[in-house]
Design a protein around this motif. Sequence first.
Motif, mmCIF file in Angstrom:
data_model
loop_
_atom_site.group_PDB
_atom_site.id
_atom_site.type_symbol
_atom_site.label_atom_id
_atom_site.label_comp_id
_atom_site.label_asym_id
_atom_site.label_seq_id
_atom_site.Cartn_x
_atom_site.Cartn_y
_atom_site.Cartn_z
ATOM 1 N N HIS A 41 0.925 7.073 -6.045
ATOM 2 C CA HIS A 41 -0.378 6.595 -5.560
ATOM 3 C C HIS A 41 -1.519 7.259 -6.320
ATOM 4 O O HIS A 41 -2.470 6.586 -6.742
ATOM 5 C CB HIS A 41 -0.501 6.885 -4.060
ATOM 6 C CG HIS A 41 -1.822 6.490 -3.486
ATOM 7 N ND1 HIS A 41 -2.150 5.180 -3.193
ATOM 8 C CD2 HIS A 41 -2.921 7.230 -3.161
ATOM 9 C CE1 HIS A 41 -3.374 5.124 -2.714
ATOM 10 N NE2 HIS A 41 -3.860 6.348 -2.680
ATOM 11 N N LEU A 42 -1.440 8.568 -6.518
ATOM 12 C CA LEU A 42 -2.513 9.276 -7.210
ATOM 13 C C LEU A 42 -2.594 8.871 -8.683
ATOM 14 O O LEU A 42 -3.694 8.748 -9.240
ATOM 15 C CB LEU A 42 -2.315 10.783 -7.077
ATOM 16 C CG LEU A 42 -2.465 11.349 -5.663
ATOM 17 C CD1 LEU A 42 -2.230 12.860 -5.671
ATOM 18 C CD2 LEU A 42 -3.845 11.026 -5.082
ATOM 19 N N GLU A 43 -1.441 8.662 -9.307
ATOM 20 C CA GLU A 43 -1.461 8.205 -10.698
ATOM 21 C C GLU A 43 -2.074 6.819 -10.796
ATOM 22 O O GLU A 43 -2.848 6.522 -11.722
ATOM 23 C CB GLU A 43 -0.046 8.213 -11.270
ATOM 24 C CG GLU A 43 0.492 9.602 -11.567
ATOM 25 C CD GLU A 43 -0.369 10.347 -12.572
ATOM 26 O OE1 GLU A 43 -0.875 9.704 -13.525
ATOM 27 O OE2 GLU A 43 -0.564 11.562 -12.397
ATOM 28 N N ALA A 44 -1.736 5.947 -9.852
ATOM 29 C CA ALA A 44 -2.329 4.610 -9.839
ATOM 30 C C ALA A 44 -3.827 4.700 -9.601
ATOM 31 O O ALA A 44 -4.607 3.920 -10.176
ATOM 32 C CB ALA A 44 -1.669 3.755 -8.762
ATOM 33 N N ARG A 54 -14.178 -2.783 -9.282
ATOM 34 C CA ARG A 54 -14.499 -3.835 -10.247
ATOM 35 C C ARG A 54 -15.924 -4.343 -10.027
ATOM 36 O O ARG A 54 -16.680 -4.548 -10.978
ATOM 37 C CB ARG A 54 -13.506 -4.988 -10.142
ATOM 38 C CG ARG A 54 -13.779 -6.096 -11.180
ATOM 39 C CD ARG A 54 -12.853 -7.277 -11.012
ATOM 40 N NE ARG A 54 -11.461 -6.909 -11.216
ATOM 41 C CZ ARG A 54 -10.549 -6.846 -10.251
ATOM 42 N NH1 ARG A 54 -10.887 -7.140 -8.997
ATOM 43 N NH2 ARG A 54 -9.314 -6.513 -10.520
ATOM 44 N N ALA A 55 -16.290 -4.536 -8.761
ATOM 45 C CA ALA A 55 -17.647 -5.004 -8.456
ATOM 46 C C ALA A 55 -18.688 -3.957 -8.834
ATOM 47 O O ALA A 55 -19.756 -4.283 -9.365
ATOM 48 C CB ALA A 55 -17.756 -5.351 -6.970
ATOM 49 N N LEU A 56 -18.375 -2.688 -8.596
ATOM 50 C CA LEU A 56 -19.317 -1.620 -8.923
ATOM 51 C C LEU A 56 -19.474 -1.464 -10.435
ATOM 52 O O LEU A 56 -20.580 -1.240 -10.935
ATOM 53 C CB LEU A 56 -18.856 -0.301 -8.309
ATOM 54 C CG LEU A 56 -18.921 -0.212 -6.779
ATOM 55 C CD1 LEU A 56 -18.218 1.047 -6.291
ATOM 56 C CD2 LEU A 56 -20.364 -0.232 -6.295
ATOM 57 N N SER A 57 -18.375 -1.575 -11.167
ATOM 58 C CA SER A 57 -18.439 -1.391 -12.617
ATOM 59 C C SER A 57 -19.174 -2.524 -13.312
ATOM 60 O O SER A 57 -19.594 -2.378 -14.466
ATOM 61 C CB SER A 57 -17.028 -1.263 -13.190
ATOM 62 O OG SER A 57 -16.292 -2.467 -13.010
ATOM 63 N N ALA A 58 -19.355 -3.647 -12.633
ATOM 64 C CA ALA A 58 -20.086 -4.764 -13.220
ATOM 65 C C ALA A 58 -21.584 -4.519 -13.216
ATOM 66 O O ALA A 58 -22.331 -5.251 -13.874
ATOM 67 C CB ALA A 58 -19.767 -6.057 -12.465
ATOM 68 N N ARG A 59 -22.040 -3.496 -12.494
ATOM 69 C CA ARG A 59 -23.460 -3.190 -12.432
ATOM 70 C C ARG A 59 -23.807 -2.086 -13.431
ATOM 71 O O ARG A 59 -22.954 -1.249 -13.766
ATOM 72 C CB ARG A 59 -23.862 -2.752 -11.019
ATOM 73 C CG ARG A 59 -23.639 -3.842 -9.978
ATOM 74 C CD ARG A 59 -24.172 -3.424 -8.627
ATOM 75 N NE ARG A 59 -25.612 -3.208 -8.641
ATOM 76 C CZ ARG A 59 -26.517 -4.173 -8.531
ATOM 77 N NH1 ARG A 59 -26.128 -5.424 -8.425
ATOM 78 N NH2 ARG A 59 -27.810 -3.899 -8.538
ATOM 79 N N GLY A 96 0.811 -1.201 0.000
ATOM 80 C CA GLY A 96 0.000 0.000 0.000
ATOM 81 C C GLY A 96 0.845 1.251 0.000
ATOM 82 O O GLY A 96 2.069 1.226 0.178
ATOM 83 N N PHE A 97 0.171 2.408 -0.173
ATOM 84 C CA PHE A 97 0.863 3.680 -0.269
ATOM 85 C C PHE A 97 1.698 3.974 0.976
ATOM 86 O O PHE A 97 2.881 4.284 0.895
ATOM 87 C CB PHE A 97 -0.150 4.798 -0.500
ATOM 88 C CG PHE A 97 0.353 6.147 -0.123
ATOM 89 C CD1 PHE A 97 1.401 6.717 -0.824
ATOM 90 C CD2 PHE A 97 -0.192 6.838 0.945
ATOM 91 C CE1 PHE A 97 1.888 7.954 -0.468
ATOM 92 C CE2 PHE A 97 0.285 8.067 1.298
ATOM 93 C CZ PHE A 97 1.322 8.641 0.586
ATOM 94 N N LEU A 98 1.092 3.862 2.154
ATOM 95 C CA LEU A 98 1.825 4.190 3.364
ATOM 96 C C LEU A 98 2.881 3.132 3.690
ATOM 97 O O LEU A 98 3.876 3.431 4.349
ATOM 98 C CB LEU A 98 0.866 4.382 4.529
ATOM 99 C CG LEU A 98 0.103 5.708 4.453
ATOM 100 C CD1 LEU A 98 -0.926 5.791 5.562
ATOM 101 C CD2 LEU A 98 1.065 6.870 4.549
ATOM 102 N N PRO A 105 -5.551 0.681 0.574
ATOM 103 C CA PRO A 105 -4.698 -0.126 -0.305
ATOM 104 C C PRO A 105 -5.337 -0.244 -1.691
ATOM 105 O O PRO A 105 -6.552 -0.454 -1.813
ATOM 106 C CB PRO A 105 -4.637 -1.480 0.405
ATOM 107 C CG PRO A 105 -4.889 -1.161 1.848
ATOM 108 C CD PRO A 105 -5.862 -0.020 1.836
ATOM 109 N N LEU A 106 -4.537 -0.093 -2.731
ATOM 110 C CA LEU A 106 -5.072 -0.095 -4.085
ATOM 111 C C LEU A 106 -5.757 -1.412 -4.430
ATOM 112 O O LEU A 106 -6.720 -1.432 -5.207
ATOM 113 C CB LEU A 106 -3.948 0.199 -5.082
ATOM 114 C CG LEU A 106 -3.385 1.628 -5.039
ATOM 115 C CD1 LEU A 106 -2.208 1.753 -5.985
ATOM 116 C CD2 LEU A 106 -4.468 2.641 -5.385
ATOM 117 N N GLU A 107 -5.279 -2.512 -3.860
ATOM 118 C CA GLU A 107 -5.903 -3.803 -4.148
ATOM 119 C C GLU A 107 -7.357 -3.813 -3.656
ATOM 120 O O GLU A 107 -8.243 -4.379 -4.305
ATOM 121 C CB GLU A 107 -5.119 -4.928 -3.476
ATOM 122 C CG GLU A 107 -3.678 -5.047 -3.931
ATOM 123 C CD GLU A 107 -2.755 -4.054 -3.240
ATOM 124 O OE1 GLU A 107 -3.237 -3.391 -2.270
ATOM 125 O OE2 GLU A 107 -1.594 -3.922 -3.651
#
Length: 306
Positions: free
Chosen positions: A264-267, A206-211, A2-4, A197-199
């Motif tokens: 982090h922001l670019e990711a 991913r779950a939201l975009s599936a709707r 993660g970022f931190l 954490p980006l994961e």
Amino acid sequence: MGFLDRFRAAAGMGARPDRVAPLRAAEGLLPPLVVDAERIARQLMMGVHGQRRAGSGEDFWQYRPAEPHEPASRIDWRQSARGDALWVREREAEGTQQVMFWCDPSASMDWRSTSDHPTKRTRAQLCTLALAAAVLRGGERAGLMTGPESGRHFSGAYSLPRLAQGLEHAATAPTLPQADLLRAHGQLVIVSDCLWPLERLDATLRALSARPARTQLLCILDPAELDLPYRGRVNFEGMEHDGDMTLSAVEELAEPYHRAMTTHLEALRTLAAAHRTTLAIHQTGQSPMPALLALYARLSGGRLSA
């Protein structure tokens, strides 16, 4: 990592929990915040939702030839007087939009680098309530995905205090937005500092975009989280039971910290784009209006056309 975690690695320290902040604050949701939200909402353009089909709305949709036995009340006599045919003026159908808000209730949102700035929580709540107030004023339905009434939709301007109470009583150990609470063809606005954490964010988006719905992400950060302006010996106090961290010469880490935050922001931008999510970044030291106007423009498409 993660970022931190990357930040701690740059500092030569071991892995620790993923959040840290140097100042506690205990600012609850106060009535003036609701008043400010209403004031900001009045500045946001709100329109009806054109469904691109004929219906019972107020906006003009199209002319069509009058059919046999068409009631005279439906004839547009001014348009018909321009030729030999009779024309009916159809109006565009209107539909009620449902907009959900997830306002990060994490304890670390109660942080600010200076008393000249609001805490991230206060600014996040202001932005959430301002957008909700605009939605309600436009005749739409708004709801929260945190708090005791998570998943419910409300309508009418009188519902804003109830939404404010929901923000105030949201648990401080949140889960990220649950896709099953988002209705089809609705919209979701996530308001957070996005220091997860980006994961974890990846799995959620991913779950939201599936709707069949649209998601908007508003990232709220304190200016000190972007630049790390401190010098000398600084004690960073964890706000989520993650312990403390003391640095003897914090200025030596300013450059690697800035690189880590930029990465982090670019990711985060890449992640949002990959999941059809738009991202706006706002600093608490600035006026919220530019971020809210940009977010509203994306929510509405200019005039909330579906």
